[in-house]
Write a protein that holds these residues in place. Structure first.
Motif, mmCIF file in Angstrom:
data_model
loop_
_atom_site.group_PDB
_atom_site.id
_atom_site.type_symbol
_atom_site.label_atom_id
_atom_site.label_comp_id
_atom_site.label_asym_id
_atom_site.label_seq_id
_atom_site.Cartn_x
_atom_site.Cartn_y
_atom_site.Cartn_z
ATOM 1 N N LEU A 285 -5.034 -75.414 9.643
ATOM 2 C CA LEU A 285 -5.518 -76.305 8.953
ATOM 3 C C LEU A 285 -5.772 -75.742 7.359
ATOM 4 O O LEU A 285 -6.186 -74.482 7.408
ATOM 5 C CB LEU A 285 -6.933 -76.728 9.304
ATOM 6 C CG LEU A 285 -7.800 -77.802 8.906
ATOM 7 C CD1 LEU A 285 -6.699 -78.881 9.496
ATOM 8 C CD2 LEU A 285 -9.077 -78.099 9.555
ATOM 9 N N GLU A 286 -5.092 -76.238 6.576
ATOM 10 C CA GLU A 286 -5.043 -75.709 5.229
ATOM 11 C C GLU A 286 -5.817 -76.685 4.202
ATOM 12 O O GLU A 286 -6.178 -77.710 4.149
ATOM 13 C CB GLU A 286 -3.662 -75.421 4.536
ATOM 14 C CG GLU A 286 -3.802 -74.747 3.339
ATOM 15 C CD GLU A 286 -2.291 -74.825 2.376
ATOM 16 O OE1 GLU A 286 -2.199 -74.530 1.498
ATOM 17 O OE2 GLU A 286 -1.547 -74.827 3.497
ATOM 18 N N ASN A 287 -6.648 -76.042 3.281
ATOM 19 C CA ASN A 287 -7.665 -76.806 2.288
ATOM 20 C C ASN A 287 -6.614 -77.325 1.022
ATOM 21 O O ASN A 287 -6.203 -76.332 0.423
ATOM 22 C CB ASN A 287 -8.846 -76.048 1.958
ATOM 23 C CG ASN A 287 -9.585 -76.597 0.755
ATOM 24 O OD1 ASN A 287 -9.402 -78.046 0.636
ATOM 25 N ND2 ASN A 287 -10.480 -76.015 0.308
ATOM 26 N N ALA A 288 -6.363 -78.499 0.793
ATOM 27 C CA ALA A 288 -5.516 -79.046 -0.129
ATOM 28 C C ALA A 288 -6.376 -79.597 -1.239
ATOM 29 O O ALA A 288 -5.779 -80.153 -2.318
ATOM 30 C CB ALA A 288 -4.376 -80.251 0.341
ATOM 31 N N THR A 289 -7.825 -79.464 -1.189
ATOM 32 C CA THR A 289 -8.486 -80.166 -2.275
ATOM 33 C C THR A 289 -8.600 -79.051 -3.501
ATOM 34 O O THR A 289 -8.061 -77.805 -3.428
ATOM 35 C CB THR A 289 -10.052 -80.634 -1.834
ATOM 36 O OG1 THR A 289 -10.731 -79.010 -1.276
ATOM 37 C CG2 THR A 289 -9.733 -81.319 -0.492
ATOM 38 N N GLN A 290 -9.411 -79.563 -4.465
ATOM 39 C CA GLN A 290 -9.444 -78.865 -5.570
ATOM 40 C C GLN A 290 -10.895 -77.975 -5.619
ATOM 41 O O GLN A 290 -11.250 -77.160 -6.552
ATOM 42 C CB GLN A 290 -9.620 -79.648 -6.874
ATOM 43 C CG GLN A 290 -8.434 -80.450 -7.113
ATOM 44 C CD GLN A 290 -8.718 -81.371 -8.245
ATOM 45 O OE1 GLN A 290 -9.560 -81.538 -8.830
ATOM 46 N NE2 GLN A 290 -7.432 -82.058 -8.708
ATOM 47 N N GLY A 291 -11.405 -77.957 -4.456
ATOM 48 C CA GLY A 291 -12.801 -77.057 -4.158
ATOM 49 C C GLY A 291 -12.746 -76.559 -2.817
ATOM 50 O O GLY A 291 -11.751 -76.442 -2.230
ATOM 51 N N SER A 292 -14.075 -76.153 -2.559
ATOM 52 C CA SER A 292 -14.042 -75.444 -1.222
ATOM 53 C C SER A 292 -14.815 -76.612 -0.263
ATOM 54 O O SER A 292 -15.003 -77.562 -0.584
ATOM 55 C CB SER A 292 -14.966 -74.346 -1.244
ATOM 56 O OG SER A 292 -14.684 -73.407 -2.238
ATOM 57 N N LEU A 293 -14.322 -76.127 1.101
ATOM 58 C CA LEU A 293 -14.758 -77.136 2.167
ATOM 59 C C LEU A 293 -15.316 -76.287 3.128
ATOM 60 O O LEU A 293 -14.981 -75.123 3.645
ATOM 61 C CB LEU A 293 -13.546 -77.753 2.922
ATOM 62 C CG LEU A 293 -12.718 -78.761 1.978
ATOM 63 C CD1 LEU A 293 -11.585 -79.506 2.516
ATOM 64 C CD2 LEU A 293 -13.774 -79.915 1.462
ATOM 65 N N PHE A 294 -16.163 -76.963 3.973
ATOM 66 C CA PHE A 294 -17.011 -76.461 5.200
ATOM 67 C C PHE A 294 -16.350 -77.208 6.081
ATOM 68 O O PHE A 294 -16.697 -78.598 6.399
ATOM 69 C CB PHE A 294 -18.658 -76.719 4.986
ATOM 70 C CG PHE A 294 -19.117 -75.758 4.138
ATOM 71 C CD1 PHE A 294 -19.722 -74.525 4.494
ATOM 72 C CD2 PHE A 294 -19.434 -76.139 2.929
ATOM 73 C CE1 PHE A 294 -19.889 -73.557 3.715
ATOM 74 C CE2 PHE A 294 -19.717 -75.074 1.827
ATOM 75 C CZ PHE A 294 -20.295 -73.930 2.329
#
Length: 505
Positions: free
Chosen positions: A206-215
């Motif tokens: 799972l990779e974070n592709a957004t412009q910020g951080s995710l929990f």
């Protein structure tokens, strides 16, 4: 964009409701000897120092050994509030504010609004006020609406707003406005499936592709009815945390939350820097679930799921292509929740007609002493198979077949047979049981029924039909004959001397 160029008596405005993001700008530093020092003569604020290096004050390059700030000034250390762009991610809640205003000096009647969300595959109604239309819409009067919908399709989405009203002359008028927005994928999911006998391991990255951080609050695998699943991603972490909690006898699990609520105060020194950072971090960890993962932009996390069939001998679990779905729930840094459900994750089944394996291999094998293994043959097809043992003699070296190979009976569809084979070790040390294979023979002539022969004659075309089909059809590549030769997988085993004294020599 309006469909017509005529001026309407009503005006429609749409504004998306979203929370801002707070980007942090990299500081611009200068030393005392630099020219801009006099311009940036104000000393670095103590709060910016503590905010920039709370977790590692000792190694802070802006603080000297005695705890005082060094002669270095900076700009842009603090965060700056900036409105978020029009980017929305799949699984989030799309919320917008719609304002309908009468900017004309005339009164209109029977005003109602329809709002729809148009995606690539569907058109979803969000608001329809036709049954509750406004009888009179006076000059300067406005009506406001808030619509929201969970975004379930990526790509271009269009918000379609239709306004209907009646002019003072009694004429029915209508206009539409379209608002496009792009829906992006917040997560990049890569899966890999490992097929083993009676168990399947699903690896998900799972990779974070957004412009910020995710929990990442939770990632669950929902198997189909024939399987059970177990998340084994955090087993080692949970075991270590349990051991640490057992070793620390001074921690009371029942009073952790109370202690945090009563004692979670910041202790500042004379310079305004937080002193009890380690204590605060430890208390935060006690109330945080081990399964919650913090992902920065571009970072990834791997998960592992163990999938086992409910019934090992069930034909449905053996031949089932879909395994289940992943259900992912996350929160952004402002607490906005998002949720995604993937499509059915499918595996590639072994398309071979027969599966060959060696089982019940003895733990200790003596040199030049015969031993017995069991050859397990599984018919994966829907027809009767006629197998025959074969030997690949150029591969056999340290362990060979003792005497003759047994004759095999036909294997019924979706059934298993087990045959004992006697082996003879010739060399000591690590050896391989290799060179054993299965060849599938054609069905005997007597097994073909008269009805099957009649069907073959009916399906067989005449010479004229064959020539006509050859002219109409384009030349195709010749099809490969079905595979009828299967080798057993090599098995490593240890062969030891009969007399232990020979090893010392």
């Amino acid at each position: 964009m309006e469909n017509t160029k005529e001026n309407h008596l009503l005006n429609l405005k749409v504004m998306r409701l979203s929370k801002p993001n707070i980007p942090t700008i990299n500081p611009i530093l200068c030393e005392k000897e630099d020219l801009p020092y006099e311009t940036m003569s104000t000393s670095i604020d103590s709060t910016s120092l503590s905010m920039g290096s709370i977790s590692n004050i000792d190694n802070n390059p802006l603080i000297s050994n005695n705890g005082n700030p060094i002669n270095m000034e900076g700009l842009g250390v603090t965060s700056m509030l900036q409105l978020q762009s029009g980017v929305i991610y799949l699984g989030e809640m799309f919320c917008c504010y719609i304002s309908l205003n009468n900017h004309s000096p005339y009164q209109v009647r029977n005003v109602y609004l329809k709002v729809e969300l148009q995606t690539t595959s569907s058109r979803i109604p969000l608001l329809d006020s036709e049954q509750q239309s406004v009888p009179t819409f006076n000059p300067g009067f406005s009506s406001d609406f808030v619509v929201q919908r969970e975004v379930k399709e990526s790509g271009v989405n269009i918000l379609v707003c239709s306004v209907n009203y009646t002019t003072p002359e009694g004429e029915q008028k209508k206009f539409r406005k379209y608002f496009k927005f792009q829906v992006l994928n917040p997560l990049v999911l890569k899966t890999r499936i490992h097929n083993l006998p009676n168990v399947v391991f699903l690896e998900a990255c799972l990779e974070n592709a957004t412009q910020g951080s995710l929990f990442i609050e939770s990632i669950l695998f929902e198997p189909i009815e024939h399987f059970n699943s177990k998340d084994i991603s955090f087993e080692n972490i949970l075991e270590n945390s349990n051991n640490n909690n057992n070793n620390n006898g001074n921690i009371d699990d029942n009073n952790n939350i109370d202690n945090i609520d009563n004692n979670s105060e910041f202790k500042l020194n004379e310079k305004g820097i937080i002193e009890n950072t380690d204590e605060l971090l430890e208390k935060i960890k006690l109330t945080t679930s081990d399964n919650i993962v913090f992902l920065k932009q571009g970072c990834s996390r791997q998960y592992l799921f163990q999938i086992t069939p409910k019934d090992i001998e069930s034909v449905e679990s053996k031949n089932s292509l879909p395994l289940g779905r992943l259900d992912i729930t996350w929160r952004s840094y402002f607490g906005e929740i998002g949720r995604l459900k993937t499509a059915a994750i499918q595996r590639k089944l072994n398309q071979e007609d027969i599966e060959c394996s060696l089982i019940n291999i003895p733990d200790r094998i003596k040199l030049e002493k015969p031993f017995t293994v069991i050859a397990k043959l599984s018919n994966k097809s829907n027809r009767i198979l006629y197998p025959q043992f074969m030997l690949v003699r150029n591969k056999m070296d340290g362990i060979k077949i003792n005497s003759h190979l047994p004759k095999l009976d036909p294997i019924q569809p979706n059934s298993i047979i087990q045959v004992e084979i006697e082996m003879f070790p010739l060399k000591p040390g690590m050896q391989q049981i290799i060179g054993l294979a299965i060849k599938l023979l054609d069905p005997p002539v007597g097994t073909i029924t008269q009805q099957q022969q009649q069907q073959q004659q009916i399906l067989k075309p005449t010479l004229g039909q064959a020539l006509q089909q050859a002219q109409q059809t384009q030349p195709q590549q010749p099809q490969q004959p079905p595979k009828n030769f299967y080798e057993f997988n090599a098995v490593d085993t240890w062969v030891e001397f009969v007399d232990s004294k020979l090893v010392d020599i």
